[in-house]
Motif scaffolding. Structure first.
Motif, PDB file in Angstrom:
ATOM      1  N   LEU A 577       0.864  -1.203   0.012  1.00 31.13           N
ATOM      2  CA  LEU A 577       0.009  -0.092   0.058  1.00 31.13           C
ATOM      3  C   LEU A 577       0.977   1.209   0.121  1.00 31.13           C
ATOM      4  O   LEU A 577       1.627   1.522   1.301  1.00 31.13           O
ATOM      5  N   LEU A 578       1.003   1.961  -1.211  1.00 28.63           N
ATOM      6  CA  LEU A 578       1.696   3.119  -1.359  1.00 28.63           C
ATOM      7  C   LEU A 578       1.552   4.272  -0.366  1.00 28.63           C
ATOM      8  O   LEU A 578       0.573   4.535  -0.291  1.00 28.63           O
ATOM      9  N   ASN A 579       2.510   4.497   0.532  1.00 27.70           N
ATOM     10  CA  ASN A 579       2.506   5.478   1.543  1.00 27.70           C
ATOM     11  C   ASN A 579       1.022   5.420   2.362  1.00 27.70           C
ATOM     12  O   ASN A 579       0.443   6.269   2.692  1.00 27.70           O
ATOM     13  N   THR A 580       1.107   4.330   2.776  1.00 25.39           N
ATOM     14  CA  THR A 580      -0.433   4.180   3.311  1.00 25.39           C
ATOM     15  C   THR A 580      -0.185   2.990   4.646  1.00 25.39           C
ATOM     16  O   THR A 580       0.404   2.051   4.416  1.00 25.39           O
ATOM     17  N   ILE A 581      -0.710   3.213   5.639  1.00 23.98           N
ATOM     18  CA  ILE A 581      -0.875   2.406   6.801  1.00 23.98           C
ATOM     19  C   ILE A 581      -1.957   1.529   7.213  1.00 23.98           C
ATOM     20  O   ILE A 581      -3.136   2.327   7.362  1.00 23.98           O
ATOM     21  N   SER A 582      -1.894   0.427   7.157  1.00 20.21           N
ATOM     22  CA  SER A 582      -3.006  -0.394   7.375  1.00 20.21           C
ATOM     23  C   SER A 582      -3.377  -0.799   8.815  1.00 20.21           C
ATOM     24  O   SER A 582      -2.176  -0.759   9.548  1.00 20.21           O
ATOM     25  N   GLU A 583      -4.352  -0.419   9.301  1.00 22.72           N
ATOM     26  CA  GLU A 583      -4.851  -0.418  10.906  1.00 22.72           C
ATOM     27  C   GLU A 583      -5.546  -1.784  11.453  1.00 22.72           C
ATOM     28  O   GLU A 583      -5.545  -1.951  12.521  1.00 22.72           O
ATOM     29  N   VAL A 584      -6.096  -2.153  10.582  1.00 24.32           N
ATOM     30  CA  VAL A 584      -7.091  -3.520  10.671  1.00 24.32           C
ATOM     31  C   VAL A 584      -6.465  -4.701  10.213  1.00 24.32           C
ATOM     32  O   VAL A 584      -6.328  -5.814  10.646  1.00 24.32           O
ATOM     33  N   ALA A 585      -6.488  -4.683   8.749  1.00 25.53           N
ATOM     34  CA  ALA A 585      -5.995  -5.822   8.016  1.00 25.53           C
ATOM     35  C   ALA A 585      -4.859  -6.684   8.306  1.00 25.53           C
ATOM     36  O   ALA A 585      -4.792  -7.810   8.063  1.00 25.53           O
ATOM     37  N   LEU A 586      -4.046  -5.920   8.897  1.00 28.64           N
ATOM     38  CA  LEU A 586      -2.651  -6.360   8.857  1.00 28.64           C
ATOM     39  C   LEU A 586      -2.099  -6.530  10.469  1.00 28.64           C
ATOM     40  O   LEU A 586      -1.153  -6.564  10.819  1.00 28.64           O
ATOM     41  N   ASN A 587      -3.244  -6.683  11.327  1.00 27.08           N
ATOM     42  CA  ASN A 587      -3.009  -6.568  12.748  1.00 27.08           C
ATOM     43  C   ASN A 587      -3.368  -8.111  13.241  1.00 27.08           C
ATOM     44  O   ASN A 587      -4.501  -8.576  13.541  1.00 27.08           O
ATOM     45  N   TYR A 588      -2.320  -8.813  13.317  1.00 26.00           N
ATOM     46  CA  TYR A 588      -2.343 -10.277  13.755  1.00 26.00           C
ATOM     47  C   TYR A 588      -1.047 -10.737  14.369  1.00 26.00           C
ATOM     48  O   TYR A 588       0.032 -10.232  14.010  1.00 26.00           O
ATOM     49  N   PRO A 589      -1.226 -11.929  14.867  1.00 23.93           N
ATOM     50  CA  PRO A 589       0.219 -12.649  15.440  1.00 23.93           C
ATOM     51  C   PRO A 589       0.786 -13.456  14.158  1.00 23.93           C
ATOM     52  O   PRO A 589      -0.185 -14.313  13.664  1.00 23.93           O
ATOM     53  N   ASP A 590       1.929 -13.279  13.915  1.00 20.86           N
ATOM     54  CA  ASP A 590       2.392 -14.662  13.019  1.00 20.86           C
ATOM     55  C   ASP A 590       2.845 -15.838  13.696  1.00 20.86           C
ATOM     56  O   ASP A 590       3.066 -16.724  12.969  1.00 20.86           O
ATOM     57  N   THR A 591       3.102 -15.550  14.936  1.00 18.89           N
ATOM     58  CA  THR A 591       3.621 -16.738  15.715  1.00 18.89           C
ATOM     59  C   THR A 591       2.556 -16.681  17.276  1.00 18.89           C
ATOM     60  O   THR A 591       2.775 -15.847  17.808  1.00 18.89           O
ATOM     61  N   ASN A 592       2.299 -17.888  17.490  1.00 19.84           N
ATOM     62  CA  ASN A 592       1.445 -18.135  18.654  1.00 19.84           C
ATOM     63  C   ASN A 592       1.674 -19.439  19.223  1.00 19.84           C
ATOM     64  O   ASN A 592       1.317 -20.577  18.598  1.00 19.84           O
ATOM     65  N   ILE A 593       2.500 -19.566  20.269  1.00 22.47           N
ATOM     66  CA  ILE A 593       2.814 -20.704  20.880  1.00 22.47           C
ATOM     67  C   ILE A 593       2.223 -20.961  22.309  1.00 22.47           C
ATOM     68  O   ILE A 593       2.477 -19.905  23.102  1.00 22.47           O
ATOM     69  N   HIS A 594       1.530 -22.173  22.803  1.00 24.28           N
ATOM     70  CA  HIS A 594       1.092 -22.313  23.822  1.00 24.28           C
ATOM     71  C   HIS A 594       1.773 -23.581  24.415  1.00 24.28           C
ATOM     72  O   HIS A 594       1.507 -24.791  23.989  1.00 24.28           O
ATOM     73  N   LEU A 595       1.813 -23.626  25.633  1.00 22.28           N
ATOM     74  CA  LEU A 595       2.169 -24.814  26.705  1.00 22.28           C
ATOM     75  C   LEU A 595       1.681 -24.942  27.738  1.00 22.28           C
ATOM     76  O   LEU A 595       1.545 -23.925  28.562  1.00 22.28           O
ATOM     77  N   ASN A 596       0.647 -25.783  27.852  1.00 30.29           N
ATOM     78  CA  ASN A 596      -0.233 -26.225  29.125  1.00 30.29           C
ATOM     79  C   ASN A 596       0.265 -27.514  29.985  1.00 30.29           C
ATOM     80  O   ASN A 596       0.379 -28.301  29.330  1.00 30.29           O
ATOM     81  N   TRP A 597       0.275 -27.517  31.196  1.00 30.33           N
ATOM     82  CA  TRP A 597       0.481 -28.447  32.139  1.00 30.33           C
ATOM     83  C   TRP A 597      -0.635 -28.500  32.965  1.00 30.33           C
ATOM     84  O   TRP A 597      -0.703 -27.878  33.847  1.00 30.33           O
ATOM     85  N   ILE A 598      -1.489 -29.579  33.011  1.00 29.20           N
ATOM     86  CA  ILE A 598      -2.771 -29.843  33.912  1.00 29.20           C
ATOM     87  C   ILE A 598      -2.540 -30.851  34.811  1.00 29.20           C
ATOM     88  O   ILE A 598      -2.286 -32.049  34.202  1.00 29.20           O
ATOM     89  N   ALA A 599      -2.572 -30.816  36.145  1.00 28.06           N
ATOM     90  CA  ALA A 599      -2.196 -31.893  36.990  1.00 28.06           C
ATOM     91  C   ALA A 599      -3.300 -31.742  38.095  1.00 28.06           C
ATOM     92  O   ALA A 599      -3.711 -30.858  38.747  1.00 28.06           O
ATOM     93  N   SER A 600      -3.960 -32.936  38.305  1.00 33.71           N
ATOM     94  CA  SER A 600      -5.011 -33.096  39.372  1.00 33.71           C
ATOM     95  C   SER A 600      -4.591 -33.898  40.416  1.00 33.71           C
ATOM     96  O   SER A 600      -3.902 -35.125  40.076  1.00 33.71           O
TER      97      SER A 600
END
Length: 680
Positions: A577-600
């Motif tokens: 986008l020439l000289n333009t800033i996108s505020e919505v369409a390009l607002n996302y995470p490119d990496t998302n990692i989750h580690l969960n440990w559940i103990a009962s």
């Protein structure tokens, strides 16, 4: 509310309600493609009938040979969650509704669906946002703790491209998608959250471009009362009430919840109040389900929509009724009202104030017809409408109606299944429509391996803020076109043993006429000539597409422990986008990692230890959160017994981070409390 982006503090500007520049849906006339899809469905149904005849012939020749039993226990979602105890089926399988014409076991789903249980970890959760974060394909853009305002990003789509449902009823706000998570329910009223990844407009209608999130309410299991109270950091205080009544032919659940805080910094205080009542009745017609819910949320909004000490208050009312008409037909009606009071300068409301009232209604009629021994044809009609009265946006209303069909082909004793459907949606303001097809299938291979794939179409109409908002710092666009997406995915689920399970999905989506909020910094630029420099304008952009991978692994070393690792990687692309800033369409995470440990511990005390690492996508013109940031949470709760203490420790890593630009998130905090159960 103001809008998503920076603003100049001035008196409000109201658009003329008689302005002839009404938006056009820019949809095509009734499409011959939809007719072709319906013909294809008829062919599938004819094939299924032939398969049924062959199955009957085989059964007569081999009376000892039985049809596959794995689908026989399937019940409707409402009967699973809502019927009185003496009517409830006893099925150990997780049943899902999203992505299928009928409720099916999760293991049989042809789509990527995640089920997030609430009741089993109710004391470990402060809000639904905490639970949604357990899905690595979801990115929650929170504006503070306590369950206040937040946005959902799913598979790279914008926060406006996720459809939010409550028991299948639409919750998406017509004024602004920032209110889509304004769920008018206490946590105690929710049984689980189902998340469909990918387009879902065929069965669920508009707004389901990148996915669907459905909040499923919980039914009483006994007659009892539960009280909860807690407190902690930043003046946090929370109270909850749950009352269940279970009778032979009817049951009822009443819930109420309040939480408030003085805020971790100035102008970040909040007060949330929610209440709901749901009742279920059995009659000769079938099950009746009536839900009433309300919410009241006020919060300091420092820098939410610009650099200023802002303040906002929203109220919500929701009512729905669902009635079975025999075993195969169901009718439903829902109504939602939402108000939004927004003040730019909290200590001087006369500077700038907006007030919005939007209402919506919806009605549906569905019929399920068995075609063969495990195959079902779903036919449905939907109608809905919304309206708004606003000091800034003006007064508008619109309606739409839809008809759809979905065929779920499951030949007896076969390892494969196929689902195909099409929806035709009509819009007020002229005979215009949009067609939304989908096709999905799965194949079960030896060694507990399942392959699946699907393709679908999604679309969204602009919100009233997209269309009509006007201020010196931002312009809406009455000529916006609806946005749409084609979504494709393929994946595999593998249960290696009773200790290990793996899942992986590759996906691709291509958007058309994406609705973005963009700012031109200098000339020449990519925005229309009517959009001034350094002003945010609502525009349609093209060339946006995403590809990515979702992967997860679950290890269960013992009956009381579970370790989960989930990772989502996104690769987005858009023409420069020439000289333009996108505020919505390009607002996302490119990496998302989750580690969960559940103990009962002895099936009584549950410890949940979770770490998330997120890296937001960086536009070269607007860098923020330059490095991946980790957030570590630890919860300990007694989830059974009459007295149930709990402790929640959030952001133990004390990470300084922002999920939205200029909106700081809380640091390390602790909340502790106790829940008391009275009755069975």
């Amino acid at each position: 509310m103001l809008s998503t982006h920076r603003q100049v503090a001035v008196k409000q500007t109201t658009l003329d309600d008689n302005n002839p520049r009404r938006y056009s849906t820019h949809m095509r006339f009734l499409s011959p493609f939809s007719a072709a899809c319906f013909v294809a469905l008829l062919i599938l149904i004819f094939s299924a009938r032939q398969a049924a005849a062959q199955t009957t012939s085989t059964a007569q020749a081999n009376p000892d040979k039985q049809a596959s039993p794995d689908i026989q226990t399937t019940a409707t979602a409402d009967s699973v969650k809502a019927a009185p105890a003496n009517q409830q089926p006893h099925d150990s399988q997780t049943v899902v509704v999203l992505g299928s014409s009928v409720p099916i076991p999760l293991t049989e789903s042809t789509s990527s669906v995640v089920v997030l249980p609430v009741q089993s970890q109710i004391l470990s959760l402060e809000s639904v946002q905490d639970l949604l974060r357990q899905d690595s394909s979801l990115y929650i853009e929170d504006r503070g703790s306590g369950g206040g305002q937040a946005d959902i990003i799913l598979r790279g789509g914008t926060y406006e491209q996720v459809l939010v449902l409550l028991n299948g009823f639409r919750i998406n706000d017509a004024q602004s998608s920032h209110h889509n998570l304004d769920i008018p329910l206490p946590m105690d009223a929710i049984d689980s959250i189902e998340v469909l990844h990918g387009a879902g407009s065929t069965l669920h209608g508009a707004d389901a471009l990148s996915g669907v999130v459905d909040f499923i309410t919980a039914a009483p299991q006994s007659t009892s009362v539960r009280l909860r109270a807690g407190g902690g950091s930043f003046g946090e205080n929370e109270e909850g009430f749950l009352g269940d009544l279970l009778q032979k032919s009817w049951s009822s659940r009443l819930t109420a919840e309040r939480n408030f805080s003085t805020g971790f910094i100035a102008d970040r205080d909040y007060r949330n109040e929610d209440a709901s009542s749901e009742s279920w009745f059995n009659s000769r017609l079938g099950l009746s389900d009536i839900l009433l819910a309300t919410s009241d949320r006020s919060f300091g909004a420092l820098n939410f929509y610009g650099i200023a000490p802002q303040w906002e208050r929203t109220k919500g009312w929701f009512a729905s009724g669902r009635q079975e008409l025999g075993e195969r037909t169901e009718a439903a009606f829902g109504y939602r009202r939402h108000t939004d009071e927004y003040v730019w300068e909290r200590y001087d409301p006369s500077v700038y104030e907006n007030n919005h009232i939007d209402e919506s209604w919806q009605a549906s009629l569905r019929n399920k017809q068995p075609i063969a021994s495990n195959s079902v044809l779903l036919i449905g009609l939907d109608a809905d409408g919304d309206s708004i009265q606003s000091t800034n946006l003006g007064n508008y209303a619109r309606n739409r109606g839809a008809g759809y069909a979905d065929f779920n082909l499951r030949p007896a004793n076969a390892r494969w299944n196929l689902s195909a459907g099409v929806r035709e949606e009509l819009f007020s303001g002229g005979l215009r429509s949009v067609t939304s097809p989908h096709l999905a299938g799965s194949l079960r291979l030896p060694h507990q391996l399942k392959l699946r794939g699907n393709a679908g179409y999604g679309f969204r109409l602009p919100t009233y803020t997209d269309l009509y908002y006007h201020a010196p710092g931002e312009y809406g666009n009455p000529n916006l076109k609806p946005e749409s997406v084609w979504s494709f995915e393929g994946g595999a689920d593998w249960d290696l043993s009773n200790k290990w399970s793996l899942s992986a999905t590759g996906f691709y989506s291509r958007q058309h006429d994406t609705i973005d909020i963009a700012e031109a910094t200098k000339t020449p630029n990519a925005l229309p000539s009517w959009c001034p420099l350094n002003v945010y304008c609502a525009v349609n952009v093209n060339g946006v597409h995403f590809s990515g991978v979702e992967a997860s692994a679950t290890w269960t070393p013992s009956s009381g422990q579970r370790v989960e690792l989930a990772w989502t990687q996104l690769f987005g692309s858009q023409a420069p986008l020439l000289n333009t800033i996108s505020e919505v369409a390009l607002n996302y995470p490119d990496t998302n990692i989750h580690l969960n440990w559940i103990a009962s511990i002895r099936n009584t005390v549950t410890i949940t230890n979770s770490v998330a690492v997120v890296r937001p996508y960086q536009q070269s013109s607007t860098p923020w959160n330059d490095n991946p940031y980790p957030v570590w949470n630890l919860d300990v709760a007694r989830e059974s017994g009459r007295i149930r203490p709990y402790v929640r420790l959030t952001n133990l890593s004390n990470t300084g981070y922002e999920e939205l630009t200029n909106i700081a998130m809380p640091g390390r905090a602790v909340v502790a409390g106790i829940s008391i159960k009275i009755g069975d």
